[in-house]
Design an enzyme around this catalytic site. Structure first.
Site, PDB file in Angstrom:
ATOM      1  N   ASP A 168    -104.206 -45.350  66.680  1.00  0.00           N
ATOM      2  CA  ASP A 168    -105.537 -45.431  66.604  1.00  0.00           C
ATOM      3  C   ASP A 168    -106.186 -46.420  65.337  1.00  0.00           C
ATOM      4  O   ASP A 168    -106.448 -47.213  65.524  1.00  0.00           O
ATOM      5  CB  ASP A 168    -105.918 -44.964  66.476  1.00  0.00           C
ATOM      6  CG  ASP A 168    -105.708 -43.428  64.819  1.00  0.00           C
ATOM      7  OD1 ASP A 168    -104.525 -44.427  64.476  1.00  0.00           O
ATOM      8  OD2 ASP A 168    -105.806 -42.700  64.857  1.00  0.00           O
TER       9      ASP A 168
ATOM     10  N   HIS B 299    -107.849 -49.943  66.326  1.00  0.00           N
ATOM     11  CA  HIS B 299    -108.623 -50.371  65.454  1.00  0.00           C
ATOM     12  C   HIS B 299    -108.508 -51.255  65.144  1.00  0.00           C
ATOM     13  O   HIS B 299    -109.645 -52.392  64.319  1.00  0.00           O
ATOM     14  CB  HIS B 299    -108.957 -49.752  64.622  1.00  0.00           C
ATOM     15  CG  HIS B 299    -109.863 -50.159  62.997  1.00  0.00           C
ATOM     16  ND1 HIS B 299    -110.983 -49.009  62.730  1.00  0.00           N
ATOM     17  CD2 HIS B 299    -109.854 -51.036  62.509  1.00  0.00           C
ATOM     18  CE1 HIS B 299    -112.141 -48.875  61.948  1.00  0.00           C
ATOM     19  NE2 HIS B 299    -111.450 -50.715  61.329  1.00  0.00           N
ATOM     20  N   GLU B 300    -108.061 -52.550  64.531  1.00  0.00           N
ATOM     21  CA  GLU B 300    -107.078 -54.036  64.293  1.00  0.00           C
ATOM     22  C   GLU B 300    -107.983 -54.706  65.318  1.00  0.00           C
ATOM     23  O   GLU B 300    -108.080 -55.787  65.500  1.00  0.00           O
ATOM     24  CB  GLU B 300    -106.071 -54.051  63.551  1.00  0.00           C
ATOM     25  CG  GLU B 300    -106.135 -53.155  62.509  1.00  0.00           C
ATOM     26  CD  GLU B 300    -107.100 -52.849  61.142  1.00  0.00           C
ATOM     27  OE1 GLU B 300    -108.006 -54.054  61.258  1.00  0.00           O
ATOM     28  OE2 GLU B 300    -107.477 -52.341  60.748  1.00  0.00           O
TER      29      GLU B 300
ATOM     30  N   HIS C  32    -111.385 -55.257  66.270  1.00  0.00           N
ATOM     31  CA  HIS C  32    -112.418 -56.080  65.283  1.00  0.00           C
ATOM     32  C   HIS C  32    -112.265 -57.678  65.511  1.00  0.00           C
ATOM     33  O   HIS C  32    -112.957 -58.012  65.917  1.00  0.00           O
ATOM     34  CB  HIS C  32    -111.294 -55.653  63.749  1.00  0.00           C
ATOM     35  CG  HIS C  32    -111.754 -54.881  63.469  1.00  0.00           C
ATOM     36  ND1 HIS C  32    -113.365 -54.935  62.912  1.00  0.00           N
ATOM     37  CD2 HIS C  32    -111.195 -53.543  62.428  1.00  0.00           C
ATOM     38  CE1 HIS C  32    -113.465 -53.055  62.126  1.00  0.00           C
ATOM     39  NE2 HIS C  32    -112.946 -53.550  61.702  1.00  0.00           N
TER      40      HIS C  32
ATOM     41  N   TYR D 100    -120.582 -59.227  59.065  1.00  0.00           N
ATOM     42  CA  TYR D 100    -119.804 -58.121  58.092  1.00  0.00           C
ATOM     43  C   TYR D 100    -120.333 -57.308  56.965  1.00  0.00           C
ATOM     44  O   TYR D 100    -119.448 -57.778  55.840  1.00  0.00           O
ATOM     45  CB  TYR D 100    -118.131 -58.117  57.946  1.00  0.00           C
ATOM     46  CG  TYR D 100    -117.031 -56.748  57.694  1.00  0.00           C
ATOM     47  CD1 TYR D 100    -117.474 -56.839  59.174  1.00  0.00           C
ATOM     48  CD2 TYR D 100    -116.637 -57.399  56.816  1.00  0.00           C
ATOM     49  CE1 TYR D 100    -116.109 -55.037  58.571  1.00  0.00           C
ATOM     50  CE2 TYR D 100    -115.547 -55.860  56.545  1.00  0.00           C
ATOM     51  CZ  TYR D 100    -115.194 -54.946  57.395  1.00  0.00           C
ATOM     52  OH  TYR D 100    -114.271 -54.062  57.253  1.00  0.00           O
TER      53      TYR D 100
ATOM     54  N   GLU E  53    -117.643 -51.518  62.534  1.00  0.00           N
ATOM     55  CA  GLU E  53    -116.011 -50.627  61.585  1.00  0.00           C
ATOM     56  C   GLU E  53    -115.829 -49.658  62.817  1.00  0.00           C
ATOM     57  O   GLU E  53    -115.619 -48.817  63.540  1.00  0.00           O
ATOM     58  CB  GLU E  53    -116.287 -49.788  60.987  1.00  0.00           C
ATOM     59  CG  GLU E  53    -116.419 -50.767  59.314  1.00  0.00           C
ATOM     60  CD  GLU E  53    -114.398 -50.709  59.725  1.00  0.00           C
ATOM     61  OE1 GLU E  53    -114.055 -50.443  59.309  1.00  0.00           O
ATOM     62  OE2 GLU E  53    -113.986 -52.509  59.538  1.00  0.00           O
TER      63      GLU E  53
ATOM     64  N   GLU F 102    -109.691 -38.005  65.344  1.00  0.00           N
ATOM     65  CA  GLU F 102    -109.548 -37.902  64.015  1.00  0.00           C
ATOM     66  C   GLU F 102    -108.808 -39.613  63.844  1.00  0.00           C
ATOM     67  O   GLU F 102    -108.027 -40.398  65.228  1.00  0.00           O
ATOM     68  CB  GLU F 102    -108.221 -36.930  63.264  1.00  0.00           C
ATOM     69  CG  GLU F 102    -109.014 -35.779  64.492  1.00  0.00           C
ATOM     70  CD  GLU F 102    -110.189 -35.400  63.655  1.00  0.00           C
ATOM     71  OE1 GLU F 102    -110.007 -35.582  62.279  1.00  0.00           O
ATOM     72  OE2 GLU F 102    -111.023 -34.846  64.804  1.00  0.00           O
TER      73      GLU F 102
ATOM     74  N   GLU G 133    -104.359 -39.941  62.049  1.00  0.00           N
ATOM     75  CA  GLU G 133    -103.798 -38.743  61.084  1.00  0.00           C
ATOM     76  C   GLU G 133    -102.408 -39.056  60.991  1.00  0.00           C
ATOM     77  O   GLU G 133    -101.887 -37.831  60.584  1.00  0.00           O
ATOM     78  CB  GLU G 133    -104.451 -37.410  62.187  1.00  0.00           C
ATOM     79  CG  GLU G 133    -103.848 -37.605  64.103  1.00  0.00           C
ATOM     80  CD  GLU G 133    -103.958 -38.681  64.487  1.00  0.00           C
ATOM     81  OE1 GLU G 133    -104.096 -38.889  65.278  1.00  0.00           O
ATOM     82  OE2 GLU G 133    -105.526 -39.898  64.298  1.00  0.00           O
TER      83      GLU G 133
ATOM     84  N   TYR H 213    -101.547 -40.919  57.245  1.00  0.00           N
ATOM     85  CA  TYR H 213    -102.321 -40.081  56.490  1.00  0.00           C
ATOM     86  C   TYR H 213    -101.477 -38.965  56.011  1.00  0.00           C
ATOM     87  O   TYR H 213    -101.288 -38.003  55.914  1.00  0.00           O
ATOM     88  CB  TYR H 213    -104.067 -40.338  57.018  1.00  0.00           C
ATOM     89  CG  TYR H 213    -104.809 -40.104  55.530  1.00  0.00           C
ATOM     90  CD1 TYR H 213    -104.762 -40.956  54.820  1.00  0.00           C
ATOM     91  CD2 TYR H 213    -105.303 -38.421  55.555  1.00  0.00           C
ATOM     92  CE1 TYR H 213    -106.100 -40.543  53.673  1.00  0.00           C
ATOM     93  CE2 TYR H 213    -105.941 -37.869  54.394  1.00  0.00           C
ATOM     94  CZ  TYR H 213    -106.534 -39.424  53.346  1.00  0.00           C
ATOM     95  OH  TYR H 213    -107.486 -38.973  51.871  1.00  0.00           O
ATOM     96  N   THR H 214    -101.358 -39.673  54.489  1.00  0.00           N
ATOM     97  CA  THR H 214    -101.126 -38.144  53.228  1.00  0.00           C
ATOM     98  C   THR H 214     -99.718 -37.120  54.621  1.00  0.00           C
ATOM     99  O   THR H 214     -99.706 -36.565  54.832  1.00  0.00           O
ATOM    100  CB  THR H 214    -101.512 -37.307  53.066  1.00  0.00           C
ATOM    101  OG1 THR H 214    -102.581 -36.677  54.175  1.00  0.00           O
ATOM    102  CG2 THR H 214    -102.436 -37.873  51.958  1.00  0.00           C
TER     103      THR H 214
ATOM    104  N   ASP I 268    -103.588 -32.109  57.426  1.00  0.00           N
ATOM    105  CA  ASP I 268    -104.914 -32.954  57.158  1.00  0.00           C
ATOM    106  C   ASP I 268    -105.630 -33.031  57.469  1.00  0.00           C
ATOM    107  O   ASP I 268    -106.725 -33.388  57.511  1.00  0.00           O
ATOM    108  CB  ASP I 268    -104.169 -34.043  55.831  1.00  0.00           C
ATOM    109  CG  ASP I 268    -104.094 -35.157  56.298  1.00  0.00           C
ATOM    110  OD1 ASP I 268    -103.851 -35.194  57.414  1.00  0.00           O
ATOM    111  OD2 ASP I 268    -103.708 -36.238  55.550  1.00  0.00           O
TER     112      ASP I 268
ATOM    113  N   ASP J 298    -118.520 -51.462  49.289  1.00  0.00           N
ATOM    114  CA  ASP J 298    -118.691 -51.715  51.012  1.00  0.00           C
ATOM    115  C   ASP J 298    -118.977 -52.143  51.055  1.00  0.00           C
ATOM    116  O   ASP J 298    -119.841 -52.022  53.008  1.00  0.00           O
ATOM    117  CB  ASP J 298    -118.638 -50.397  50.824  1.00  0.00           C
ATOM    118  CG  ASP J 298    -117.249 -50.006  52.030  1.00  0.00           C
ATOM    119  OD1 ASP J 298    -116.483 -50.833  52.792  1.00  0.00           O
ATOM    120  OD2 ASP J 298    -117.694 -48.897  52.885  1.00  0.00           O
TER     121      ASP J 298
ATOM    122  N   HIS K  59    -117.764 -48.971  55.959  1.00  0.00           N
ATOM    123  CA  HIS K  59    -117.120 -47.972  56.438  1.00  0.00           C
ATOM    124  C   HIS K  59    -117.849 -46.805  55.867  1.00  0.00           C
ATOM    125  O   HIS K  59    -117.932 -45.874  57.001  1.00  0.00           O
ATOM    126  CB  HIS K  59    -115.788 -48.416  55.735  1.00  0.00           C
ATOM    127  CG  HIS K  59    -114.686 -49.254  56.092  1.00  0.00           C
ATOM    128  ND1 HIS K  59    -114.848 -50.633  55.014  1.00  0.00           N
ATOM    129  CD2 HIS K  59    -113.983 -49.659  56.754  1.00  0.00           C
ATOM    130  CE1 HIS K  59    -114.096 -50.526  55.574  1.00  0.00           C
ATOM    131  NE2 HIS K  59    -113.710 -50.831  56.734  1.00  0.00           N
TER     132      HIS K  59
END
Length: 599
Positions: free
Chosen positions: A400, A404-405, A408, A419, A428, A452, A455, A458-459, A465, A503, A508
């Site tokens: 994902d 996303h990138e 863009h 932007y 975004e 999400e 996922e 991340y962490t 999470d 931001d 975002h």
């Protein structure tokens, strides 16, 4: 361009505030034989077939087509009719203020779509743009984008006093001051443009500078073409012939330990293989859509010989190579195969041939920086950091994030949403939406919906999470209290949006509001007392893609996003007996639920 992370850790909050204060103060070319790649297509995926067509039935007429005019003349006449006639305005031919930059006939709905920008004496006006839709009788039935008034009475210098080269030198000096010595730029593009800024219209050179080493960047500098001063600037990082090669079937383990098969190439002279391949999908068996896909690695470990991949972009990068057909760099394998999967989504679902729609090479670079907790599109390619192992694992592992990138890039080639502020938040959001949709597509139509973001990466040490951002429940993800938002969480309603300067005006942070609308349209639910009946993600993705490519313009914000989505739903799922279709009702209800007003 455009960072995927989208939150500013508290440790970096003061740094951004200080940056705002300073800103105020300082006003191988590898010869891949493409036909040979087809021999591998059976092994690596084959081809997709065109989908069924829908039919639009536009009922609103905004402008009756005058007889004897071409489609282009009708569009310009309509736009000119939106300019208030003023005494003292200089005479100009009809439509001179508007330049047509794209025309598309949509046979599926029997409509015609035109995209324009505004200009002054032939020089484009930054951030301007309109989209106009014609029905089967050439009448205007939809239009998006504000029309600049009083341009005919403006007196703007159009004769630059400095050269393009001088402007580029100034921009490069600023980049070096910001990130250090740049041995090779990924790209530098310069255009003379009128830049409306703080109540004035400046004649500027817009210099766009793309970098990956020593730091990723997509820098925009507006250089006053008469004085050489910097009017405005921002970083939109969203942060000789080589030997002939032949296609092979490459293999490798991705970041999750799964074996991936893909097209690569082999240099018969050296015996080395490289991550230069192709994505195949769409078209026909005799004339397929083939998109070059190239993956590099980048590091700061000193100078070593490397083979330059693409003269088109001129970026620095080291080859990902192996002496066999097995590639042992999991980040590179993940980035390479994820790029292919995202392209397959765009080709199969939207009949879009790569990022620009015309087969543009898809380029990724992994191992950017040292433990860089981010991924970006820098206007030329995707850039992936390895993460610090605590907040993020390697960002190349998340499909994902790749979606996303790459989105863009699609946005920059279509609506080109500015932007910052609301248009940046829509930018975004659409990247999130299509990032999630492309990942769901790769899992198959029968797989559960999953809304999400990030996922998988991340962490990594905290199981379950839920990821970086939630489109289904934005408020489940917390933000720094320094932003002053309700519940210190991502907003899910327009009235709760962030209105500060950080931001880039909340690009975002506020994206979560439109993300919630997309989720509701697809899956349904009740939000702020409004019930929405979901219409499935397959219909949702068509509506948002049509909105992006046919209706949104650089300045579009939340209200324009709402109107574009409603119009797209009406195009694809027409009203019946004067009543909106179930699909259109779902879109209206979703935007009511997130509090975006119609006007």
């Amino acid at each position: 361009m455009f960072l995927i992370i989208g939150i500013i850790p508290e440790a970096q909050f003061d740094e951004e505030v200080n940056g705002l204060k300073k800103k105020r103060k300082k006003r191988l070319n590898k010869k891949v034989v493409i036909p040979a790649v087809l021999a591998l297509s059976v092994t690596l995926g084959g081809f997709s077939l065109p989908g069924s067509n829908a039919h639009a039935n536009p009922t609103t007429v905004l402008f009756q087509a005058p007889e004897g005019l071409s489609k282009a003349e009708i569009v310009k006449a309509y736009l000119q009719s939106q300019v208030v006639s003023e005494v003292g305005a200089k005479s100009a031919s009809i439509g001179e203020q508007f330049k047509i930059v794209k025309e598309v006939a949509d046979s599926s709905t029997n409509t015609y779509h035109v995209r324009t920008i505004e200009q002054y004496n032939g020089i484009p006006i930054y951030g301007s743009g309109q989209t106009v839709a014609l029905d089967a009788n050439n009448n205007v039935y939809a239009s998006f984008g504000k029309v600049t008034q009083k341009l005919g009475r403006s007196i703007i210098s159009t004769d630059p006093s400095i050269t393009k080269e001088a402007a580029e030198r100034t921009a490069k000096e600023q980049v070096v001051a910001e990130i250090g010595e740049v041995k090779q730029y990924d790209g530098v593009e310069t255009e003379l443009t009128i830049y409306p800024h703080e109540g004035r219209n400046y004649l500027t050179y817009l210099v766009k500078v793309s970098t990956s080493v020593p730091a990723p960047g997509f820098y925009h500098y507006f250089i006053d073409a008469t004085t050489g001063e910097i009017v405005d600037q921002f970083n939109a990082v969203h942060e000789a012939d080589a030997p002939a090669v032949t296609p092979i079937t490459g293999r490798g383990l991705d970041l999750f330990g799964k074996v991936q098969n893909f097209i690569a190439v082999k240099d018969s002279t050296s015996g080395k293989s490289y991550l230069h391949g192709a994505a195949i999908g769409g078209g026909t068996t005799t004339n397929p859509n083939i998109v070059p896909v190239h993956t590099y690695k980048a590091n700061r470990m000193g100078e070593t010989p490397f083979i330059l991949l693409s003269g088109l972009f001129g970026f620095s990068g080291f080859e990902v190579e192996t002496g066999t057909s097995f590639f042992a760099d999991p980040a590179a394998v993940s980035a390479h195969t994820n790029s292919i999967k995202v392209n397959t989504y765009y080709q199969n679902i939207h009949k879009r041939n790569s990022i620009d729609g015309n087969g543009m090479p898809i380029i990724s670079t992994v191992h950017i920086g040292s433990k860089w907790n981010n991924a970006a599109w820098n206007g030329k390619q995707m850039l992936y950091g390895d993460g610090d192992g605590i907040l993020f694992s390697s960002l190349a592992g998340a499909m994902d994030v790749a979606g996303h990138e790459m989105t863009h890039g699609v946005i920059s080639k279509t609506a080109n949403l500015t932007y910052q502020g609301e248009s940046g938040a829509i930018n975004e959001s659409l990247a999130d939406i299509f990032g999630a949709l492309s990942e769901m597509h790769s899992h198959g139509l029968t797989s559960p919906s999953e809304w999400e973001m990030g996922e998988d990466i991340y962490t990594p040490n905290v199981p379950g999470d839920g990821g970086l951002r939630s489109m289904s429940n934005p408020k489940s993800k917390k933000l720094s209290a320094a932003y002053g938002l309700k519940d210190n969480a991502y907003p899910d309603h327009y009235e709760d949006r962030y209105l500060g300067e950080l931001d880039k005006g909340g690009v975002h942070i506020n994206s979560s509001i439109n993300n919630k609308a997309a989720y509701l349209i697809s899956e349904g639910g009740e939000h702020h007392g409004v019930k929405v009946t979901g219409i499935t993600r397959s219909k949702t993705e068509k509506i948002f893609y049509r909105s992006l490519t046919n209706y949104l313009v650089p300045s579009s914000g939340f209200k324009e996003m709402r109107a574009a989505a409603i119009q797209s739903a009406r195009d694809l799922y027409p009203d019946r007996n004067g009543a909106p279709s179930a699909e259109t009702k779902a879109v209206i209800a979703a935007y009511d639920a997130i509090g975006v007003p119609a006007q």
